[in-house]
Scaffold this motif. Structure first.
Motif, short mmCIF file in Angstrom:
data_model
loop_
_atom_site.label_atom_id
_atom_site.label_comp_id
_atom_site.label_asym_id
_atom_site.label_seq_id
_atom_site.Cartn_x
_atom_site.Cartn_y
_atom_site.Cartn_z
N GLU B 197 0.84 -1.19 0.00
CA GLU B 197 0.00 0.00 0.00
C GLU B 197 0.88 1.25 0.00
OE1 GLU B 197 -2.97 0.32 3.17
OE2 GLU B 197 -3.81 -1.54 2.42
N ALA B 198 1.92 1.20 0.82
CA ALA B 198 2.80 2.36 0.92
C ALA B 198 3.45 2.65 -0.43
CB ALA B 198 3.88 2.11 1.98
N MET B 199 3.96 1.61 -1.08
CA MET B 199 4.66 1.79 -2.35
C MET B 199 3.71 2.31 -3.42
SD MET B 199 7.85 0.95 -2.08
CE MET B 199 8.48 0.52 -3.69
N THR B 200 2.49 1.77 -3.46
CA THR B 200 1.61 2.09 -4.58
C THR B 200 0.90 3.43 -4.40
OG1 THR B 200 -0.04 0.72 -3.51
CG2 THR B 200 1.17 -0.27 -5.31
N LEU B 201 0.63 3.84 -3.17
CA LEU B 201 -0.21 5.01 -2.97
C LEU B 201 0.56 6.32 -2.84
CD1 LEU B 201 -2.92 3.78 -0.46
CD2 LEU B 201 -3.28 4.54 -2.80
N GLY B 202 1.69 6.27 -2.18
CA GLY B 202 2.26 7.50 -1.69
C GLY B 202 3.06 8.31 -2.69
N ASP B 203 3.02 9.64 -2.50
CA ASP B 203 4.00 10.49 -3.17
C ASP B 203 5.33 10.29 -2.47
OD1 ASP B 203 2.08 11.52 -4.84
OD2 ASP B 203 1.58 13.16 -3.46
N ILE B 205 7.08 8.37 1.27
CA ILE B 205 6.86 7.41 2.35
C ILE B 205 7.73 7.80 3.53
CG2 ILE B 205 7.06 4.98 3.03
CD1 ILE B 205 6.70 4.19 0.16
N VAL B 206 7.17 7.70 4.73
CA VAL B 206 7.96 7.87 5.94
C VAL B 206 8.02 6.51 6.61
CG1 VAL B 206 8.09 9.02 8.17
CG2 VAL B 206 7.07 10.21 6.22
N VAL B 207 9.22 5.93 6.67
CA VAL B 207 9.35 4.62 7.32
C VAL B 207 9.71 4.86 8.78
CG1 VAL B 207 10.48 2.38 7.30
CG2 VAL B 207 10.15 3.61 5.17
N MET B 208 8.92 4.24 9.67
CA MET B 208 9.16 4.43 11.10
C MET B 208 9.46 3.11 11.77
SD MET B 208 6.42 7.24 12.30
CE MET B 208 7.15 7.23 13.92
N ARG B 209 10.19 3.22 12.88
CA ARG B 209 10.49 2.04 13.66
C ARG B 209 10.80 2.49 15.07
NH1 ARG B 209 16.36 -0.30 13.60
NH2 ARG B 209 16.17 -2.01 15.06
N GLY B 210 10.11 1.91 16.03
CA GLY B 210 10.36 2.24 17.44
C GLY B 210 10.25 3.73 17.73
N GLY B 211 9.31 4.40 17.07
CA GLY B 211 9.10 5.81 17.35
C GLY B 211 10.07 6.74 16.65
N VAL B 212 10.94 6.18 15.84
CA VAL B 212 11.95 7.01 15.18
C VAL B 212 11.77 6.90 13.66
CG1 VAL B 212 14.41 7.34 14.84
CG2 VAL B 212 13.56 6.64 17.07
N VAL B 213 11.87 8.05 13.00
CA VAL B 213 11.79 8.03 11.54
C VAL B 213 13.08 7.44 10.97
CG1 VAL B 213 11.68 9.46 9.48
CG2 VAL B 213 10.25 10.01 11.44
N GLN B 214 12.95 6.42 10.14
CA GLN B 214 14.12 5.78 9.57
C GLN B 214 14.53 6.44 8.26
OE1 GLN B 214 15.56 2.81 11.14
NE2 GLN B 214 14.35 3.77 12.73
N GLN B 215 13.54 6.77 7.46
CA GLN B 215 13.85 7.37 6.16
C GLN B 215 12.60 7.99 5.58
OE1 GLN B 215 15.52 4.63 3.32
NE2 GLN B 215 16.31 6.26 2.01
N ILE B 216 12.78 9.08 4.86
CA ILE B 216 11.68 9.71 4.17
C ILE B 216 12.05 9.82 2.70
CG2 ILE B 216 10.20 11.75 4.02
CD1 ILE B 216 11.03 12.43 6.87
N GLY B 217 11.17 9.42 1.82
CA GLY B 217 11.51 9.57 0.41
C GLY B 217 10.43 9.01 -0.48
N SER B 218 10.62 9.17 -1.78
CA SER B 218 9.65 8.62 -2.72
C SER B 218 9.77 7.10 -2.69
CB SER B 218 9.95 9.15 -4.12
OG SER B 218 11.15 8.56 -4.58
N PRO B 219 8.70 6.40 -3.08
CA PRO B 219 8.75 4.93 -3.04
C PRO B 219 9.96 4.37 -3.78
CG PRO B 219 6.53 5.66 -3.50
CD PRO B 219 7.38 6.89 -3.48
N GLN B 220 10.23 4.91 -4.96
CA GLN B 220 11.34 4.37 -5.74
C GLN B 220 12.68 4.62 -5.05
OE1 GLN B 220 10.43 2.59 -8.51
NE2 GLN B 220 12.51 1.81 -8.27
N HIS B 221 12.80 5.79 -4.47
CA HIS B 221 14.05 6.13 -3.80
C HIS B 221 14.29 5.19 -2.62
CE1 HIS B 221 17.33 8.71 -2.46
NE2 HIS B 221 16.88 8.48 -1.23
N LEU B 222 13.23 4.94 -1.85
CA LEU B 222 13.36 4.03 -0.71
C LEU B 222 13.73 2.64 -1.17
CD1 LEU B 222 12.26 6.25 1.05
CD2 LEU B 222 10.63 4.63 2.01
#
Lengths: 280, 411
Positions: B197-203, B205-222
């Motif tokens: 869902e994240a890959m297909t929908l988003g302009d 994506i913010v990937v989170m883990r344990g309350g911390v943002v891991q990475q922000i970027g376009s689906p392809q970039h991630l």
């Protein structure tokens, strides 16, 4: 297959027997009173379940006494007012208990449980003195106040169970839709808790309607005497006649409002609680 | 319409747990942004803080340039779609959708017009007088959407709105959501644990883990440049393969044999001061049946031979599983991922290499097969921090990288 069926018929008959026993246990005293109320004074002690002669004399007699009609009025008025107030206060308190975190919440629950367990008889004499001192003796509020006090724990417990059943997300949704907490409570929570509110109302009403202890201790005249007290004060036609027939008739009359009340609200109680709110 | 800015937002509970730690995200007006991560990563907390359903312990939330921290949800002018739909069961569809407008004291005729217009968009016109209880999951979902869009709010918040639908419907609704967002171009924050869902929908994506943002970027970039092991393993299905690797003489010594690295990759690794012991990450599609690879392409990768363990033919392509001997890649990030996917307890779930071959491959189960690896696409991770060492860094590694965070940003 044959065995399965035999077993299910066996199960059915077992259930039928159990149901009959419970029904008889509950209904025989009621039917007995009903039978007594239709017997003439002469055959009241004959021990027949079905009266040999039928008469409406007892009912006529009940209404000949002014005391009973005014007592019935008092009973209805006091019970309805106490029920409405107890349900309104109880709804708010139960909501707080079910949903909010506030200091002293456990204390509140504990105290309300304590009140429910407190033997009313121990309160009667102090209340009698206090009520006479502040002029509440033999008035409607004089009964309504203790009724609310003793009905509230019941109301809070029943209603908070219902509130807990309502998905919290509905309230969040209402908030997101722009509702104030009060609007969310009124237009989303209360309608959904309606079955709980009605159940509570019935229980509280029956409690107030049936009470005898407070009613006989805190009243003295037809200004506030309730029906239960009036029945106890019945006298026979002459000094030596037992008023059994009239008491039975009055008791039947007292039961009717309760039955009507329950039948009237029964459908709402049975109606599904929150079906369709969240995933089904 | 408005932009949403999370400025060093933190959520701390009274018992000391930190559900969201120093979140910095700038969501542009009209952007569709996805918060994704395993359960308990704090994504819903962030959403609830934007909604106003949870207090912000630290930092500032701005919507359309105005500070929102102290405002009640009703004063933020944002709409939310809940996972459970949260439809009012005692109201009809029409009443449900009219509720926010009624609260806003809108004129009756206007309410009717708006509700009917929205119902038309969502194909609910013939259901307006039904109660939610008598509707299917997909219909309820659309009603929930309708209630959100009917009042034309500044932003939509969606909390796993599709997770209660069955698989097929979910794909349909996903398309619908995407179309709807494009049509309304309203800023949307969407929470999900489903990476598809994240890959297909988003302009973005913010990937989170344990309350911390891991990475922000376009689906392809991630997908192409995951900042760390966690993102690499989370994004992509089937997941990236991770192998323990030793850096020796410009090659990676792995259980698959020595994989020669391109000059560029080697230089990047040197710049990043890569440790000798590392973890190599290779996506399934970066393998191919060596028999199908043309010679000039074959030259830029490596080839190894292994026995096919399991073969799954998808029609369009084949997933071929190989068993690998030797140790498995160990890292905190990978353990987290396995725990989240529930594969930690499944025997033999690790130690497998997943590859994706073209449908014309003739690989058969139990037979040995020559496999080609595109060594250009290999990602190398630091096993202790999880950081991706293959991302070219203009400056020396930022200090945040040591905590496994990298704020690699792309438009």
């Amino acid at each position: 297959m044959a065995i399965g069926q035999a077993r299910s018929t066996g199960d059915k008959s077992k259930w039928a027997v159990a149901n009959t026993v419970v029904l008889l246990y509950a209904l025989i005293p009621v039917l007995w009173i009903l039978s007594l109320s239709f017997k003439p004074a002469s055959s009241i002690t004959d021990g027949n379940f079905i009266p040999r002669e039928w008469t409406l004399e007892n009912y006529a007699q009940v209404f000949q006494v002014d005391l009973f009609t005014s007592a019935l009025r008092n009973s209805i008025g006091i019970a309805i007012i106490a029920t409405v107030l107890a349900v309104i206060i109880g709804t708010m308190a139960a909501y707080a208990v079910a949903r909010l975190r506030f200091p002293g919440k456990k204390l509140l629950i504990g105290v309300s449980l304590l009140i429910a367990m407190f033997p009313p008889i121990s309160l009667v004499s102090p209340l009698f003195d206090i009520w006479r001192g502040i002029g509440l003796f033999d008035t409607w509020p004089g009964l309504i106040i203790p009724y609310i006090t003793f009905a509230l724990p019941l109301a809070i417990y029943t209603l908070s169970a219902f509130f807990r059943e309502i998905p919290w997300e509905l309230e969040k949704a209402a908030k997101m839709d722009g509702a104030t907490p009060l609007q969310a409570f009124r237009s989303v929570i209360v309608p959904l808790a309606a079955p709980g509110v009605f159940t509570t109302a019935i229980l509280v009403f029956i409690f107030c309607w049936n009470d005898f202890l407070f009613a006989i201790s805190l009243t003295s005249t037809s200004a506030s005497q309730t029906a239960t007290v009036a029945i106890a004060n019945f006298t026979g036609a002459s000094e030596f006649a037992e008023p059994t027939g009239s008491i039975a008739a009055a008791a039947v009359l007292l039961t009717i409002p309760i039955i009507v009340f329950v039948l009237f609200f029964q459908r709402r109680i049975v109606a599904g609680l929150t079906s369709g709110a969240v995933k089904g | 319409m408005a932009d949403i800015v999370l400025d060093h937002v933190t959520k701390r509970y009274p018992d000391g747990t930190v559900a969201a730690n120093d979140i910095n995200v700038e969501i542009a007006d009209g952007e569709f942004i996805i918060l994704v991560g395993p359960s308990g990563c704090g994504k819903s907390t962030v959403l609830n803080m934007i909604a106003g359903l949870e207090d912000i312990s630290d930092g500032e939330l701005r919507i359309g340039g105005n500070r929102m921290n102290e405002r009640a949800p009703k004063d933020r002018d944002i709409a939310m779609v809940f996972q459970s739909y949260a439809l009012y069961p005692h109201m009809t569809v029409r009443e449900n959708m009219a509720f926010p407008l009624k609260i806003a004291k809108m004129d009756k005729a206007e309410i009717n017009r708006k509700v009917e217009e929205t119902a038309m968009i969502l194909d609910l016109s013939q259901h307006l007088d039904r109660k939610p209880a008598n509707m299917s999951g997909g219909q309820r979902q659309r009603v929930a959407m309708g209630r959100a869009i009917v009042r034309n709010p500044k932003a939509f918040l969606m909390d796993e709105p599709l997770s209660n639908l069955d698989a097929k419907l979910r794909v349909q609704m996903r398309t619908m959501v995407a179309k709807l967002q494009q049509r309304l171009s309203t800023t949307t924050v969407y929470v999900t644990h489903d990476q598809t869902e994240a890959m297909t929908l988003g302009d973005r994506i913010v990937v989170m883990r344990g309350g911390v943002v891991q990475q922000i970027g376009s689906p392809q970039h991630l997908y192409d440049h995951p900042a760390n092991l966690f993102v690499a393993g989370f994004i992509g299905s089937p997941a990236m393969n991770f192998l323990p690797a030793r850096l020796e003489n410009g090659a990676l010594r792995t259980a698959l044999g020595d994989l020669a690295l391109s000059d560029e990759l080697r230089r990047t690794l040197e710049d990043a001061d890569a440790p000798r012991e590392a973890i190599a990450g290779i996506r399934p599609e970066d393998f191919e049946d060596a028999a199908l690879v043309e010679d000039h392409v074959r030259a830029r990768g490596s080839v190894f031979t292994a026995e096919v363990d399991v073969l799954e033919s998808m029609g369009s392509d084949k997933f071929v599983y190989f068993k690998i001997e030797g140790e498995q890649a160990m890292s905190e990030d990978l353990a987290d991922l396995a725990a989240d996917a529930g594969t930690a307890d499944v025997p033999e779930s690790a130690g497998h290499l997943v590859t994706r071959f073209a449908a014309t491959s003739v690989a058969t189960e139990g037979k040995r097969c020559e496999v080609w690896v595109d060594t250009d696409k290999i990602q190398v991770f630091d096993p202790s921090t999880g950081a991706n060492l293959t991302i070219p860094r203009p400056a020396p590694a930022p200090s945040s990288a040591s905590r496994g965070i990298s704020a690699t940003e792309s438009g």
